[in-house]
Design a protein around this motif. Structure first.
Motif, PDB file in Angstrom:
ATOM      1  N   LEU A  27       0.835  -1.201   0.000  1.00  0.00           N
ATOM      2  CA  LEU A  27       0.000   0.000   0.000  1.00  0.00           C
ATOM      3  C   LEU A  27       0.866   1.247   0.000  1.00  0.00           C
ATOM      4  O   LEU A  27       0.538   2.254  -0.639  1.00  0.00           O
ATOM      5  CB  LEU A  27      -0.928   0.001   1.220  1.00  0.00           C
ATOM      6  CG  LEU A  27      -1.942  -1.146   1.300  1.00  0.00           C
ATOM      7  CD1 LEU A  27      -2.723  -1.055   2.601  1.00  0.00           C
ATOM      8  CD2 LEU A  27      -2.890  -1.105   0.100  1.00  0.00           C
ATOM      9  N   GLN A  30       2.205   1.597  -3.482  1.00  0.00           N
ATOM     10  CA  GLN A  30       1.133   2.111  -4.345  1.00  0.00           C
ATOM     11  C   GLN A  30       0.957   3.618  -4.162  1.00  0.00           C
ATOM     12  O   GLN A  30       0.680   4.340  -5.118  1.00  0.00           O
ATOM     13  CB  GLN A  30      -0.168   1.385  -4.028  1.00  0.00           C
ATOM     14  CG  GLN A  30      -1.312   1.719  -4.982  1.00  0.00           C
ATOM     15  CD  GLN A  30      -2.597   1.034  -4.577  1.00  0.00           C
ATOM     16  OE1 GLN A  30      -2.985   1.075  -3.400  1.00  0.00           O
ATOM     17  NE2 GLN A  30      -3.268   0.388  -5.521  1.00  0.00           N
ATOM     18  N   SER A  31       1.144   4.108  -2.925  1.00  0.00           N
ATOM     19  CA  SER A  31       1.019   5.548  -2.668  1.00  0.00           C
ATOM     20  C   SER A  31       2.110   6.356  -3.355  1.00  0.00           C
ATOM     21  O   SER A  31       1.960   7.565  -3.550  1.00  0.00           O
ATOM     22  CB  SER A  31       1.060   5.819  -1.158  1.00  0.00           C
ATOM     23  OG  SER A  31       2.380   5.666  -0.632  1.00  0.00           O
ATOM     24  N   ILE A 222      -3.864  -4.750  -1.419  1.00  0.00           N
ATOM     25  CA  ILE A 222      -4.305  -3.801  -2.442  1.00  0.00           C
ATOM     26  C   ILE A 222      -5.648  -4.220  -3.007  1.00  0.00           C
ATOM     27  O   ILE A 222      -6.555  -3.395  -3.207  1.00  0.00           O
ATOM     28  CB  ILE A 222      -3.243  -3.697  -3.563  1.00  0.00           C
ATOM     29  CG1 ILE A 222      -1.972  -3.031  -3.023  1.00  0.00           C
ATOM     30  CG2 ILE A 222      -3.782  -2.941  -4.773  1.00  0.00           C
ATOM     31  CD1 ILE A 222      -0.834  -2.996  -4.024  1.00  0.00           C
ATOM     32  N   TYR A 223      -5.798  -5.512  -3.258  1.00  0.00           N
ATOM     33  CA  TYR A 223      -7.029  -6.066  -3.827  1.00  0.00           C
ATOM     34  C   TYR A 223      -8.236  -5.766  -2.933  1.00  0.00           C
ATOM     35  O   TYR A 223      -9.298  -5.329  -3.405  1.00  0.00           O
ATOM     36  CB  TYR A 223      -6.831  -7.566  -3.986  1.00  0.00           C
ATOM     37  CG  TYR A 223      -7.903  -8.304  -4.750  1.00  0.00           C
ATOM     38  CD1 TYR A 223      -8.442  -7.815  -5.938  1.00  0.00           C
ATOM     39  CD2 TYR A 223      -8.352  -9.539  -4.290  1.00  0.00           C
ATOM     40  CE1 TYR A 223      -9.398  -8.526  -6.640  1.00  0.00           C
ATOM     41  CE2 TYR A 223      -9.301 -10.267  -4.992  1.00  0.00           C
ATOM     42  CZ  TYR A 223      -9.828  -9.751  -6.167  1.00  0.00           C
ATOM     43  OH  TYR A 223     -10.768 -10.463  -6.863  1.00  0.00           O
ATOM     44  N   GLU A 226      -8.941  -1.870  -2.802  1.00  0.00           N
ATOM     45  CA  GLU A 226      -9.533  -1.389  -4.059  1.00  0.00           C
ATOM     46  C   GLU A 226     -10.978  -1.855  -4.228  1.00  0.00           C
ATOM     47  O   GLU A 226     -11.731  -1.256  -4.990  1.00  0.00           O
ATOM     48  CB  GLU A 226      -8.691  -1.869  -5.244  1.00  0.00           C
ATOM     49  CG  GLU A 226      -7.364  -1.150  -5.373  1.00  0.00           C
ATOM     50  CD  GLU A 226      -6.571  -1.591  -6.589  1.00  0.00           C
ATOM     51  OE1 GLU A 226      -6.898  -2.667  -7.153  1.00  0.00           O
ATOM     52  OE2 GLU A 226      -5.623  -0.887  -6.968  1.00  0.00           O
ATOM     53  N   ASN A 227     -11.376  -2.889  -3.504  1.00  0.00           N
ATOM     54  CA  ASN A 227     -12.754  -3.369  -3.569  1.00  0.00           C
ATOM     55  C   ASN A 227     -13.599  -2.881  -2.394  1.00  0.00           C
ATOM     56  O   ASN A 227     -14.656  -3.445  -2.099  1.00  0.00           O
ATOM     57  CB  ASN A 227     -12.780  -4.892  -3.651  1.00  0.00           C
ATOM     58  CG  ASN A 227     -12.488  -5.412  -5.048  1.00  0.00           C
ATOM     59  OD1 ASN A 227     -13.374  -5.499  -5.890  1.00  0.00           O
ATOM     60  ND2 ASN A 227     -11.219  -5.723  -5.303  1.00  0.00           N
ATOM     61  N   ASP A 348      -2.523  -5.989 -14.222  1.00  0.00           N
ATOM     62  CA  ASP A 348      -3.162  -4.939 -15.022  1.00  0.00           C
ATOM     63  C   ASP A 348      -3.615  -5.439 -16.389  1.00  0.00           C
ATOM     64  O   ASP A 348      -4.537  -4.875 -16.980  1.00  0.00           O
ATOM     65  CB  ASP A 348      -2.202  -3.761 -15.213  1.00  0.00           C
ATOM     66  CG  ASP A 348      -1.980  -2.970 -13.925  1.00  0.00           C
ATOM     67  OD1 ASP A 348      -2.911  -2.945 -13.092  1.00  0.00           O
ATOM     68  OD2 ASP A 348      -0.894  -2.396 -13.754  1.00  0.00           O
TER      69      ASP A 348
END
Length: 380
Positions: A27, A30-31, A222-223, A226-227, A348
């Motif tokens: 995370l 990702q930031s 992350i999964y 994101e959900n 992706d």
């Protein structure tokens, strides 16, 4: 006298860092606006170093005759390497920081495991009690940090992880060295042992089991986020997996009396085939995700307990160290690295659901290899 609490404290701190790093560091990456491929490459450095570092540091320990001084140096070096994350945010800088931290951090646990068993001597049955503090450390870290990150910026993870690494260093200083056991005469050479079909089947299947978990360890947090799931729930989901793993570890002595290790492995691989399909296609249902996490008790707990039992059985005497190193390098190292890297390329392009389905396919390959190669009579 057994330094029970010193050893337990080290395991608590060591696995607390895993509880901070494994679920949440992606995370943070990702930031920094890194792509899925970038994140997979960076996280795969942990697995790469698990191939290289334990064998190198183990060789150094054999040459010098000491373990805990090496563990202390590695703890300090991994702390300094992690501090580089505070001064860089570009891919190259983060890559260097990750490589340095991973290289030294991966050196410690095999040497501490050896030290622990040497301290235990004839009381090896007490290892589980000491090791359980590691699971407790993971749970405490993953829950507290999950709740903290619901209210703090994700960059605060760096400070929390640094504190845990400093605690590991203090615990490493606190753990005393242990004498080495008398070496037994080798019943066979390592090369002869590795040529046996059941050994190749076990290691090959273990490679694919770790590859099957690649997407889980890199992208699961992350999964979920994101959900629409909160970071505190992410922490609880990781905790649920570890709790199921602990239960299985406690039940393994009873299971071993009723089932062969081959049967346990076959069940674990079959559970992995189902688990990753459930995660990939059932993310919209919390009950499905909960069941999938409970299966972690099979896909890691039962699998690891059975695999390590067979390695200890099939690599006797001084071959045990080589067998354990190969098991870790081929499975958690090479298998984890391949699975993590591949998930970065597919995340992706074909999507999360199919990425986890590929993981299910890896588990299926391992299951077939076990059925064909790990014959029941060779277990004894």
């Amino acid at each position: 006298m057994l330094p029970f609490w010193r050893l337990s404290g080290y395991y608590f701190a060591y696995f607390a860092f895993i509880g901070a790093f494994a679920p949440y560091f992606t995370l943070y990456l990702q930031s920094l606006a890194f792509s899925a491929t970038d994140i997979a490459i960076l996280m795969s450095l942990m697995q790469l170093m698990r191939i290289i570092a334990p064998n190198l540091w183990g060789w150094l320990s054999e040459r010098t005759g000491v373990r805990m001084p090496i563990v202390r140096v590695s703890a300090l070096a991994s702390l300094l390497g992690f501090c580089l994350f505070f001064v860089t945010s570009d891919f190259f800088g983060v890559f260097v920081a990750m490589a340095l931290m991973s290289f030294f951090w991966s050196a410690a646990l095999p040497l501490v495991e050896s030290t622990t068993f040497n301290h235990l001597g004839g009381e090896g049955h007490r290892y589980g009690t000491i090791r359980s503090w590691g699971s407790a450390g993971f749970i405490v870290a993953v829950l507290l940090i999950g709740y903290a990150l619901d209210h703090l910026p994700v960059s605060s993870l760096l400070w929390m992880s640094t504190l845990i690494l400093a605690t590991i260093l203090l615990c490493a200083v606190w753990v005393p060295e242990a004498g080495r056991p008398v070496e037994a005469r080798l019943p066979a050479s390592l090369a002869t042992t590795l040529r046996q079909p059941h050994i190749q089947a076990l290691f090959g299947a273990c490679f694919f089991m770790s590859a099957a978990h690649g997407a889980l360890y890199v992208f699961y947090s992350i999964y979920l986020v994101e959900n629409g799931y909160g970071k505190s729930l992410v922490g609880w989901m990781w905790t649920l997996g570890v709790l199921s793993e602990i239960v299985v570890f406690l039940l393994m002595p009873r299971m071993a009396r009723r089932f062969s290790m081959r049967s346990v492995l076959l069940f674990a691989f079959a559970a992995a085939v189902v688990r990753f399909v459930m995660i990939g296609w059932g993310v919209g249902s919390l009950p499905i995700l909960v069941v999938a996490q409970l299966l972690h008790g099979a896909t890691f707990g039962a699998y690891h307990a059975a695999a390590i039992t067979l390695v200890n059985r099939w690599f006797p005497g001084r071959l045990q160290a080589s067998g354990q190193a190969l098991y870790g390098s081929l499975s958690f190292g090479a298998g984890g690295m391949i699975g993590g890297l591949l998930s970065g390329f597919t995340w992706d392009s074909i999507g999360a659901a199919w990425t986890f389905t590929i993981g299910s396919g890896f588990a299926l390959i391992g299951l077939v290899w076990l059925i064909r190669g790990l014959l029941e009579p060779r277990e004894d």
